[in-house]
Design a protein around this motif. Structure first.
Motif, PDB file in Angstrom:
ATOM      1  N   THR A   1      -6.714   2.674   0.209  1.00 48.07           N
ATOM      2  CA  THR A   1      -7.539   1.931  -0.748  1.00 48.07           C
ATOM      3  C   THR A   1      -6.826   1.799  -2.087  1.00 48.07           C
ATOM      4  O   THR A   1      -6.780   0.724  -2.676  1.00 48.07           O
ATOM      5  CB  THR A   1      -8.903   2.624  -0.948  1.00 48.07           C
ATOM      6  OG1 THR A   1      -9.564   2.707   0.312  1.00 48.07           O
ATOM      7  CG2 THR A   1      -9.775   1.881  -1.926  1.00 48.07           C
ATOM      8  N   PHE A   2      -6.261   2.901  -2.576  1.00 45.39           N
ATOM      9  CA  PHE A   2      -5.564   2.865  -3.860  1.00 45.39           C
ATOM     10  C   PHE A   2      -4.362   1.929  -3.806  1.00 45.39           C
ATOM     11  O   PHE A   2      -4.159   1.116  -4.715  1.00 45.39           O
ATOM     12  CB  PHE A   2      -5.122   4.261  -4.293  1.00 45.39           C
ATOM     13  CG  PHE A   2      -4.360   4.218  -5.589  1.00 45.39           C
ATOM     14  CD1 PHE A   2      -5.038   4.115  -6.789  1.00 45.39           C
ATOM     15  CD2 PHE A   2      -2.979   4.228  -5.595  1.00 45.39           C
ATOM     16  CE1 PHE A   2      -4.340   4.019  -7.990  1.00 45.39           C
ATOM     17  CE2 PHE A   2      -2.272   4.129  -6.782  1.00 45.39           C
ATOM     18  CZ  PHE A   2      -2.959   4.035  -7.983  1.00 45.39           C
TER      19      PHE A   2
ATOM     20  N   SER B   1     -18.002   4.976  -2.462  1.00 47.28           N
ATOM     21  CA  SER B   1     -17.295   3.712  -2.674  1.00 47.28           C
ATOM     22  C   SER B   1     -17.385   3.255  -4.124  1.00 47.28           C
ATOM     23  O   SER B   1     -16.398   2.815  -4.711  1.00 47.28           O
ATOM     24  CB  SER B   1     -17.894   2.605  -1.796  1.00 47.28           C
ATOM     25  OG  SER B   1     -17.222   2.508  -0.606  1.00 47.28           O
TER      26      SER B   1
ATOM     27  N   GLU C   1      -9.580  13.228   1.004  1.00 48.57           N
ATOM     28  CA  GLU C   1     -10.640  12.291   1.377  1.00 48.57           C
ATOM     29  C   GLU C   1      -9.969  11.179   2.183  1.00 48.57           C
ATOM     30  O   GLU C   1      -9.128  10.449   1.646  1.00 48.57           O
ATOM     31  CB  GLU C   1     -11.322  11.732   0.126  1.00 48.57           C
ATOM     32  CG  GLU C   1     -12.394  10.721   0.398  1.00 48.57           C
ATOM     33  CD  GLU C   1     -13.584  11.283   1.161  1.00 48.57           C
ATOM     34  OE1 GLU C   1     -14.117  10.559   2.031  1.00 48.57           O
ATOM     35  OE2 GLU C   1     -13.987  12.431   0.893  1.00 48.57           O
TER      36      GLU C   1
ATOM     37  N   LEU D   1     -15.111   5.558  -6.231  1.00 51.39           N
ATOM     38  CA  LEU D   1     -13.691   5.254  -6.035  1.00 51.39           C
ATOM     39  C   LEU D   1     -13.318   3.926  -6.688  1.00 51.39           C
ATOM     40  O   LEU D   1     -12.251   3.813  -7.297  1.00 51.39           O
ATOM     41  CB  LEU D   1     -13.345   5.235  -4.549  1.00 51.39           C
ATOM     42  CG  LEU D   1     -13.411   6.584  -3.839  1.00 51.39           C
ATOM     43  CD1 LEU D   1     -13.168   6.422  -2.349  1.00 51.39           C
ATOM     44  CD2 LEU D   1     -12.444   7.582  -4.442  1.00 51.39           C
TER      45      LEU D   1
ATOM     46  N   PHE E   1     -10.484   3.899  -9.419  1.00 50.74           N
ATOM     47  CA  PHE E   1      -9.253   3.172  -9.101  1.00 50.74           C
ATOM     48  C   PHE E   1      -9.085   1.924  -9.974  1.00 50.74           C
ATOM     49  O   PHE E   1      -7.956   1.554 -10.301  1.00 50.74           O
ATOM     50  CB  PHE E   1      -9.198   2.814  -7.621  1.00 50.74           C
ATOM     51  CG  PHE E   1      -8.941   4.004  -6.728  1.00 50.74           C
ATOM     52  CD1 PHE E   1      -8.429   5.190  -7.218  1.00 50.74           C
ATOM     53  CD2 PHE E   1      -9.220   3.932  -5.371  1.00 50.74           C
ATOM     54  CE1 PHE E   1      -8.192   6.285  -6.398  1.00 50.74           C
ATOM     55  CE2 PHE E   1      -8.992   5.014  -4.536  1.00 50.74           C
ATOM     56  CZ  PHE E   1      -8.469   6.184  -5.042  1.00 50.74           C
TER      57      PHE E   1
ATOM     58  N   TYR F   1      -7.592  15.405  -6.257  1.00 51.56           N
ATOM     59  CA  TYR F   1      -8.909  14.852  -5.913  1.00 51.56           C
ATOM     60  C   TYR F   1      -9.830  16.043  -6.002  1.00 51.56           C
ATOM     61  O   TYR F   1      -9.724  16.976  -5.223  1.00 51.56           O
ATOM     62  CB  TYR F   1      -8.881  14.280  -4.490  1.00 51.56           C
ATOM     63  CG  TYR F   1     -10.195  13.701  -4.023  1.00 51.56           C
ATOM     64  CD1 TYR F   1     -10.425  12.334  -4.071  1.00 51.56           C
ATOM     65  CD2 TYR F   1     -11.210  14.510  -3.518  1.00 51.56           C
ATOM     66  CE1 TYR F   1     -11.627  11.793  -3.630  1.00 51.56           C
ATOM     67  CE2 TYR F   1     -12.406  13.979  -3.080  1.00 51.56           C
ATOM     68  CZ  TYR F   1     -12.610  12.624  -3.135  1.00 51.56           C
ATOM     69  OH  TYR F   1     -13.795  12.088  -2.698  1.00 51.56           O
TER      70      TYR F   1
ATOM     71  N   ASN G   1      -1.738  10.645   0.002  1.00 55.85           N
ATOM     72  CA  ASN G   1      -2.688  11.583  -0.600  1.00 55.85           C
ATOM     73  C   ASN G   1      -2.179  12.997  -0.343  1.00 55.85           C
ATOM     74  O   ASN G   1      -2.267  13.509   0.764  1.00 55.85           O
ATOM     75  CB  ASN G   1      -4.080  11.393   0.007  1.00 55.85           C
ATOM     76  CG  ASN G   1      -5.126  12.255  -0.662  1.00 55.85           C
ATOM     77  OD1 ASN G   1      -4.822  13.056  -1.536  1.00 55.85           O
ATOM     78  ND2 ASN G   1      -6.363  12.104  -0.245  1.00 55.85           N
TER      79      ASN G   1
ATOM     80  N   ILE H   1      -8.472   7.137   1.092  1.00 49.39           N
ATOM     81  CA  ILE H   1      -8.319   6.773  -0.324  1.00 49.39           C
ATOM     82  C   ILE H   1      -6.891   6.353  -0.660  1.00 49.39           C
ATOM     83  O   ILE H   1      -6.680   5.558  -1.566  1.00 49.39           O
ATOM     84  CB  ILE H   1      -8.810   7.872  -1.300  1.00 49.39           C
ATOM     85  CG1 ILE H   1      -7.948   9.123  -1.235  1.00 49.39           C
ATOM     86  CG2 ILE H   1     -10.264   8.180  -1.084  1.00 49.39           C
ATOM     87  CD1 ILE H   1      -8.227  10.108  -2.364  1.00 49.39           C
ATOM     88  N   ASP H   2      -5.919   6.851   0.089  1.00 47.54           N
ATOM     89  CA  ASP H   2      -4.530   6.474  -0.161  1.00 47.54           C
ATOM     90  C   ASP H   2      -4.319   4.984   0.117  1.00 47.54           C
ATOM     91  O   ASP H   2      -3.725   4.266  -0.678  1.00 47.54           O
ATOM     92  CB  ASP H   2      -3.556   7.327   0.647  1.00 47.54           C
ATOM     93  CG  ASP H   2      -4.063   7.692   2.029  1.00 47.54           C
ATOM     94  OD1 ASP H   2      -5.070   7.108   2.496  1.00 47.54           O
ATOM     95  OD2 ASP H   2      -3.457   8.575   2.658  1.00 47.54           O
TER      96      ASP H   2
END
Length: 167
Positions: A54-55, A145, A48, A148, A152, A87, A42, A51-52
């Protein structure tokens, strides 16, 4: 009559042959056995946490679920890498007293895709999507959540389509 039977057999055979490379995920014939998804850092101005990761996992899972490719850590036939470059939360509409009536979370991901078996399929491209929410609401917890997941899901599907489905 005999010519008609031959014509029908040839037509049926060509129809079945044409369908042999289609599968229900939308991906065509893939000339690869393995893929790797490198960690998407990220690098956006507004960070955030998490998120890196998660993606990266969402992209890995999508490709695993929609293809027969094997996920590897190094030496993949197909390599996905890049970074989250934007973001941003911004107002989209305002009320009469100049407050945000609706806000938008936008995320942009820069992707470098390499196909070792067919270099002409390789690319570098940005993918982005957004999630609108009431301007009076804060994006925290389950609402973040949900946002995202929606963003995503769309971005990873767009990456899949660009790299494997050729849509």
């Amino acid at each position: 009559m005999k010519n008609l039977k031959i014509f029908i057999v040839l037509l049926t055979a060509s129809f079945l042959q044409g369908c042999s490379v289609y599968n229900f995920t939308g991906a065509g014939k893939i000339d690869a056995k393995t893929f790797q998804v490198n960690y998407f850092q990220n690098s956006a101005a507004l960070v955030e946490p998490g998120i890196d990761r998660t993606f990266t996992q969402k992209l890995q899972n999508l490709i695993q679920n929609q293809t027969t490719l094997n996920l590897v850590n190094t030496g993949g036939d197909l390599i996905y890498e890049g970074e989250i470059v934007d973001y941003r939360i911004s107002p989209t509409t305002a009320t009469a007293d100049q407050r945000a009536a609706e806000s938008r979370l936008s995320i942009t991901v820069n992707v470098r895709f390499s196909n070792k078996n067919k270099e002409s399929d390789s690319f570098e491209k940005r993918f982005s999507f957004f999630y609108n929410f009431p301007g009076t609401q804060q994006l925290v917890g389950s609402e973040l959540s949900t946002a995202l997941d929606e963003i995503f899901d769309r971005i990873t599907q767009d990456i899949f389509n660009e790299s494997l489905a050729k849509w």
